[in-house]
Scaffold this motif. Structure first.
Motif, short mmCIF file in Angstrom:
data_model
loop_
_atom_site.label_atom_id
_atom_site.label_comp_id
_atom_site.label_asym_id
_atom_site.label_seq_id
_atom_site.Cartn_x
_atom_site.Cartn_y
_atom_site.Cartn_z
N ALA A 90 5.37 62.16 9.49
CA ALA A 90 6.59 61.39 9.23
C ALA A 90 7.27 61.86 7.94
O ALA A 90 8.50 62.02 7.90
CB ALA A 90 6.25 59.90 9.13
N GLY A 128 9.30 64.80 8.51
CA GLY A 128 10.35 64.67 9.52
C GLY A 128 9.94 65.22 10.87
O GLY A 128 10.79 65.69 11.64
N ASP A 157 14.42 62.58 13.56
CA ASP A 157 15.12 61.76 12.58
C ASP A 157 14.09 60.95 11.78
O ASP A 157 13.33 60.16 12.35
CB ASP A 157 16.09 60.81 13.29
CG ASP A 157 16.82 59.92 12.32
OD1 ASP A 157 17.70 60.41 11.60
OD2 ASP A 157 16.48 58.71 12.27
N ALA A 158 14.06 61.16 10.48
CA ALA A 158 13.05 60.52 9.63
C ALA A 158 13.09 59.00 9.73
O ALA A 158 12.05 58.34 9.76
CB ALA A 158 13.22 60.97 8.19
#
Length: 300
Positions: free
Chosen positions: A112, A115, A193-194
Motif C-alpha cells: 500500500a 501504491g 490508486d493509493a
C-alpha cells in the motif's frame, strides 16, 4: 532431553533452546514445550539443519502460530521458528518479495505504501508469509495462489525456487516438496490508486473487527468450509454457538472460532472442537475438517 542427546543436533548459528515453552508463541496461549526450539540465523543455517539432522529426529515448523494448537504434552524433536533472519520485505515495480517470517499484514502495508494494488486481502490474514504460502491462505475473495509468482523452499537437498504452478495449490493447502520449508516468496501487484488501496484495507480491517473475536485468545478459523457450505453456519445450526468445555468456548461473535477464556488447556480446546464436529455431523451429516493445525502429543 538428556545432555548426551544434545550432540545429535548439527552445529547451528541460530538460537537453540531445550525444553522451550511454546504457549507464549501461540495465539491460544496454551500448550506444552518443544523438546528443542531452533530459530535459524538465516537460510543457510536452516539448510544445515535440514541436511544434517538425524533422520529419526522429528521436525516441526511454526510461523506466527495464529492458526495453531500445541498439545499439552509438547512437541518431540526440533521445532523451527523462522524469525529475525527471515523478515525482510523488498518492494519492486510490479510486486514484492517477502521473507517467510514477514507478517501478512506487514506485506500488505508495504504494498500500500508503494501504491501497489492486489495484496490488500493479506491485511485480513493474521499470519506470516511462510504459512500463507504453505496453506494457500485466503480472505475476501483472493487466495495466495492468485498472486504468487514463486516461492523459495529450503529442502534437505538444497534451496529450490518453484513457480506457483508447481506448488499444486488447492483449498487451504500447497504441495510443498518433502521436508520443505518456505523461506521467501514473490507476489504480483499492479500500480494503483493509493487512496483506494488504503480504503480497501480499512474496509477489510473493519469487517474483521466487526465479525471476528480478533482481541480474544483464539486460533482463527477452526474448520475449513465444506464444498458449498459455510462452517460457521453449520456450527450455528447445530446449536454450538457459545458452547463451553472448561475455559474453552465457541465464540458467540463468530462460531467458527474457538476461544481460550483464560486458563483453557489444549485438551479442552481440542475436545471442544471434536464436540462441535460430532454435533454438526449429527445435525447435518457433514463432517467438518480441522483448519487449525494441531501439533504435539496429548498429556499422559
Amino acid at each position: 532431553m538428556p545432555e548426551s542427546a544434545a550432540p545429535t543436533l548439527p552445529p547451528l548459528r541460530g538460537r537453540v533452546q531445550a525444553e522451550a515453552p511454546l504457549a507464549a508463541f501461540t495465539w491460544f496461549r496454551t500448550g506444552g514445550p518443544a523438546e528443542w526450539l531452533l530459530r535459524p540465523a538465516d537460510a543457510e543455517d536452516l539448510l544445515v539443519l535440514l541436511r544434517d539432522r538425524p533422520a529419526e529426529m522429528p521436525l516441526t515448523v511454526i510461523g506466527a502460530a495464529s492458526n495453531l494448537l500445541v498439545r499439552d504434552g509438547g512437541v518431540r524433536g526440533v521445532v523451527v521458528k523462522l524469525a529475525r533472519g527471515f523478515s525482510e520485505v523488498m518492494v519492486e515495480a510490479d510486486g514484492l518479495v517477502a521473507d517467510a517470517a514477514a507478517l501478512d499484514a506487514t506485506v500488505a502495508e508495504h504494498a500500500a505504501a508503494a501504491g501497489l494494488a492486489g495484496l490488500e486481502f493479506l491485511s485480513g490474514i493474521p499470519g506470516s508469509i511462510g504459512g500463507a504460502v504453505a496453506m494457500n491462505a485466503g480472505a475476501y475473495g483472493t487466495e495466495v495462489k492468485d498472486v504468487l509468482d514463486w516461492a523459495e523452499i529450503a529442502t534437505p537437498s538444497g534451496l529450490l525456487r518453484l513457480e506457483a504452478a508447481a506448488l499444486g495449490f488447492g483449498y487451504r493447502r500447497a504441495a510443498l516438496p518433502e521436508g520443505g520449508i518456505v523461506t521467501r516468496a514473490r507476489f504480483r501487484a499492479a500500480p494503483g490508486d493509493a487512496a483506494a488501496i488504503a480504503a480497501r484495507m480499512r474496509e477489510i480491517r473493519a469487517a474483521r473487527e466487526a465479525t471476528q473475536p480478533v482481541r480474544a485468545r483464539t486460533g482463527g478459523s477452526t474448520f475449513k468450509n465444506p464444498p458449498g457450505e459455510k462452517a460457521w453456519a453449520l456450527i450455528d445450526a447445530a446449536g454450538c454457538r457459545g458452547l463451553r468445555i472448561g475455559e474453552a468456548q465457541v465464540s458467540e461473535k463468530h462460531c467458527n472460532f474457538l476461544i481460550n477464556l483464560g486458563s483453557a488447556t489444549a485438551a479442552d480446546l481440542e475436545e471442544l472442537g471434536e464436540t462441535v464436529r460430532a454435533r454438526v455431523a449429527a445435525q447435518s451429516g457433514i463432517t467438518l475438517e480441522w483448519e487449525i493445525r494441531r501439533i504435539g502429543e496429548k498429556r499422559a
